[in-house]
Motif scaffolding. Structure first.
Motif, PDB file in Angstrom:
ATOM      1  N   GLU A  30       0.748  -1.103   0.563  1.00 36.91           N
ATOM      2  CA  GLU A  30      -0.115   0.219   0.026  1.00 36.91           C
ATOM      3  C   GLU A  30       1.335   1.781   0.067  1.00 36.91           C
ATOM      4  N   GLY A  31       2.176   0.720   0.313  1.00 33.24           N
ATOM      5  CA  GLY A  31       3.032   2.529  -0.094  1.00 33.24           C
ATOM      6  C   GLY A  31       4.274   2.284   1.098  1.00 33.24           C
ATOM      7  N   GLU A  32       4.333   3.333   1.872  1.00 32.47           N
ATOM      8  CA  GLU A  32       5.437   3.915   2.704  1.00 32.47           C
ATOM      9  C   GLU A  32       5.290   3.837   4.035  1.00 32.47           C
ATOM     10  N   HIS A  33       5.677   3.718   4.922  1.00 36.18           N
ATOM     11  CA  HIS A  33       5.673   4.315   6.299  1.00 36.18           C
ATOM     12  C   HIS A  33       7.206   4.745   7.123  1.00 36.18           C
ATOM     13  N   TYR A  34       7.138   5.411   8.154  1.00 33.43           N
ATOM     14  CA  TYR A  34       8.120   4.658   9.091  1.00 33.43           C
ATOM     15  C   TYR A  34       7.760   4.687  10.380  1.00 33.43           C
ATOM     16  N   SER A  35       8.601   4.228  11.148  1.00 30.34           N
ATOM     17  CA  SER A  35       8.368   3.879  12.378  1.00 30.34           C
ATOM     18  C   SER A  35       9.520   4.559  13.798  1.00 30.34           C
ATOM     19  N   VAL A  36       9.346   4.594  14.664  1.00 36.06           N
ATOM     20  CA  VAL A  36      10.164   5.685  15.536  1.00 36.06           C
ATOM     21  C   VAL A  36      10.840   4.340  15.774  1.00 36.06           C
ATOM     22  N   HIS A  37      10.781   2.699  15.347  1.00 40.77           N
ATOM     23  CA  HIS A  37      10.654   1.891  16.547  1.00 40.77           C
ATOM     24  C   HIS A  37      12.335   1.280  15.166  1.00 40.77           C
ATOM     25  N   ARG A  38      13.512   0.567  15.620  1.00 40.00           N
ATOM     26  CA  ARG A  38      14.296   0.427  15.260  1.00 40.00           C
ATOM     27  C   ARG A  38      13.372  -1.349  14.652  1.00 40.00           C
ATOM     28  N   PRO A  39      14.085  -1.510  13.539  1.00 40.86           N
ATOM     29  CA  PRO A  39      13.787  -2.449  12.225  1.00 40.86           C
ATOM     30  C   PRO A  39      13.874  -3.694  13.134  1.00 40.86           C
ATOM     31  N   GLU A  40      15.375  -4.510  13.839  1.00 42.70           N
ATOM     32  CA  GLU A  40      15.313  -4.996  14.524  1.00 42.70           C
ATOM     33  C   GLU A  40      14.276  -5.446  15.903  1.00 42.70           C
ATOM     34  N   GLU A  41      13.487  -4.162  16.936  1.00 43.70           N
ATOM     35  CA  GLU A  41      12.612  -4.102  17.717  1.00 43.70           C
ATOM     36  C   GLU A  41      11.865  -4.337  16.642  1.00 43.70           C
ATOM     37  N   ILE A  42      11.004  -4.408  16.164  1.00 43.62           N
ATOM     38  CA  ILE A  42      10.053  -4.754  15.152  1.00 43.62           C
ATOM     39  C   ILE A  42       9.950  -6.204  15.498  1.00 43.62           C
ATOM     40  N   ILE A  43      11.181  -6.426  14.239  1.00 45.07           N
ATOM     41  CA  ILE A  43      11.473  -8.477  14.285  1.00 45.07           C
ATOM     42  C   ILE A  43      11.434  -8.906  15.408  1.00 45.07           C
ATOM     43  N   GLY A  44      11.648  -8.168  16.019  1.00 41.91           N
ATOM     44  CA  GLY A  44      12.120  -8.942  17.234  1.00 41.91           C
ATOM     45  C   GLY A  44      10.356  -9.279  17.787  1.00 41.91           C
ATOM     46  N   ARG A  45       9.781  -8.062  18.120  1.00 39.10           N
ATOM     47  CA  ARG A  45       8.408  -7.804  18.531  1.00 39.10           C
ATOM     48  C   ARG A  45       7.092  -8.759  17.915  1.00 39.10           C
ATOM     49  N   ASN A  46       7.331  -8.725  16.201  1.00 47.26           N
ATOM     50  CA  ASN A  46       6.081  -9.522  15.847  1.00 47.26           C
ATOM     51  C   ASN A  46       6.758 -10.905  16.137  1.00 47.26           C
ATOM     52  N   CYS A  47       7.932 -11.180  16.166  1.00 41.84           N
ATOM     53  CA  CYS A  47       8.309 -12.808  16.411  1.00 41.84           C
ATOM     54  C   CYS A  47       6.930 -12.960  17.453  1.00 41.84           C
ATOM     55  N   LEU A  48       7.255 -12.003  18.403  1.00 35.13           N
ATOM     56  CA  LEU A  48       6.551 -12.652  19.846  1.00 35.13           C
ATOM     57  C   LEU A  48       5.677 -12.714  19.445  1.00 35.13           C
ATOM     58  N   SER A  49       5.007 -11.564  18.756  1.00 31.79           N
ATOM     59  CA  SER A  49       3.071 -11.194  18.176  1.00 31.79           C
ATOM     60  C   SER A  49       2.735 -12.658  17.168  1.00 31.79           C
ATOM     61  N   TYR A  50       3.715 -13.795  17.354  1.00 30.11           N
ATOM     62  CA  TYR A  50       3.619 -14.657  16.476  1.00 30.11           C
ATOM     63  C   TYR A  50       3.827 -16.132  17.208  1.00 30.11           C
TER      64      TYR A  50
END
Length: 157
Positions: A30-50
């Motif tokens: 759908e497009g581009e986004h920005y986040s205040v979280h580092r990529p590693e943090e996003i990846i880590g939290r997504n692993c936990l949510s899964y």
């Protein structure tokens, strides 16, 4: 408090943002986004949510690949969501590419241009041979994690 970006089948890539405020640049269908979280943090939290930790996922991948560098991450293996890094996790130039979004790739200048299934693309600053190796390593992890579904038996460790 900012919510952490949710990696889905629509996610194409994550990388570090070149910003004083934002830490990640994310591209999805759908497009581009920005986040205040580092990529590693996003990846880590997504692993936990899964239902698994990033460390747990990486331990499994280390066992499969017999390696400990530039490991692909099974974010949500049951739905085919795997991210592969173009560099070390701590390298700010690392781009995390969603395996399932890659249509093909080719040498472009001194790097690699990745063509996605939706007709868009993205340039990464690694050789085509290095990207090809990461792509194949991720394929190997996918097959190992889906061995029972594909072949009717699981690998014994």
């Amino acid at each position: 408090m900012h919510t952490v970006y949710r990696i889905t089948k629509k996610t194409k890539l994550l990388t570090h943002a070149d910003s004083n405020y934002y830490r990640s640049y994310i591209v999805e269908e759908e497009g581009e986004h920005y986040s205040v979280h580092r990529p590693e943090e996003i990846i880590g939290r997504n692993c936990l949510s899964y239902k698994a930790s990033l460390e747990g996922r990486l331990d499994v991948v280390k066992g499969i690949l017999k390696s400990s560098t530039k490991l692909p991450v099974p974010i949500f293996p049951e739905y085919g969501i795997f991210l592969m890094p173009t560099a070390s996790i701590r390298n700010p130039s690392c781009v995390w590419i969603a395996y399932h979004q890659v249509h093909h790739y080719e040498t472009y200048k001194k790097g690699t241009y990745i063509h996605f299934y939706d007709g868009t693309g993205y340039f990464v600053n690694i050789t085509e041979a290095a990207f090809d190796k990461q792509y194949k390593r991720t394929s190997q992890v996918i097959v190992h994690l889906n061995r029972e579904k594909l072949f009717g038996y699981a690998e014994s460790w």
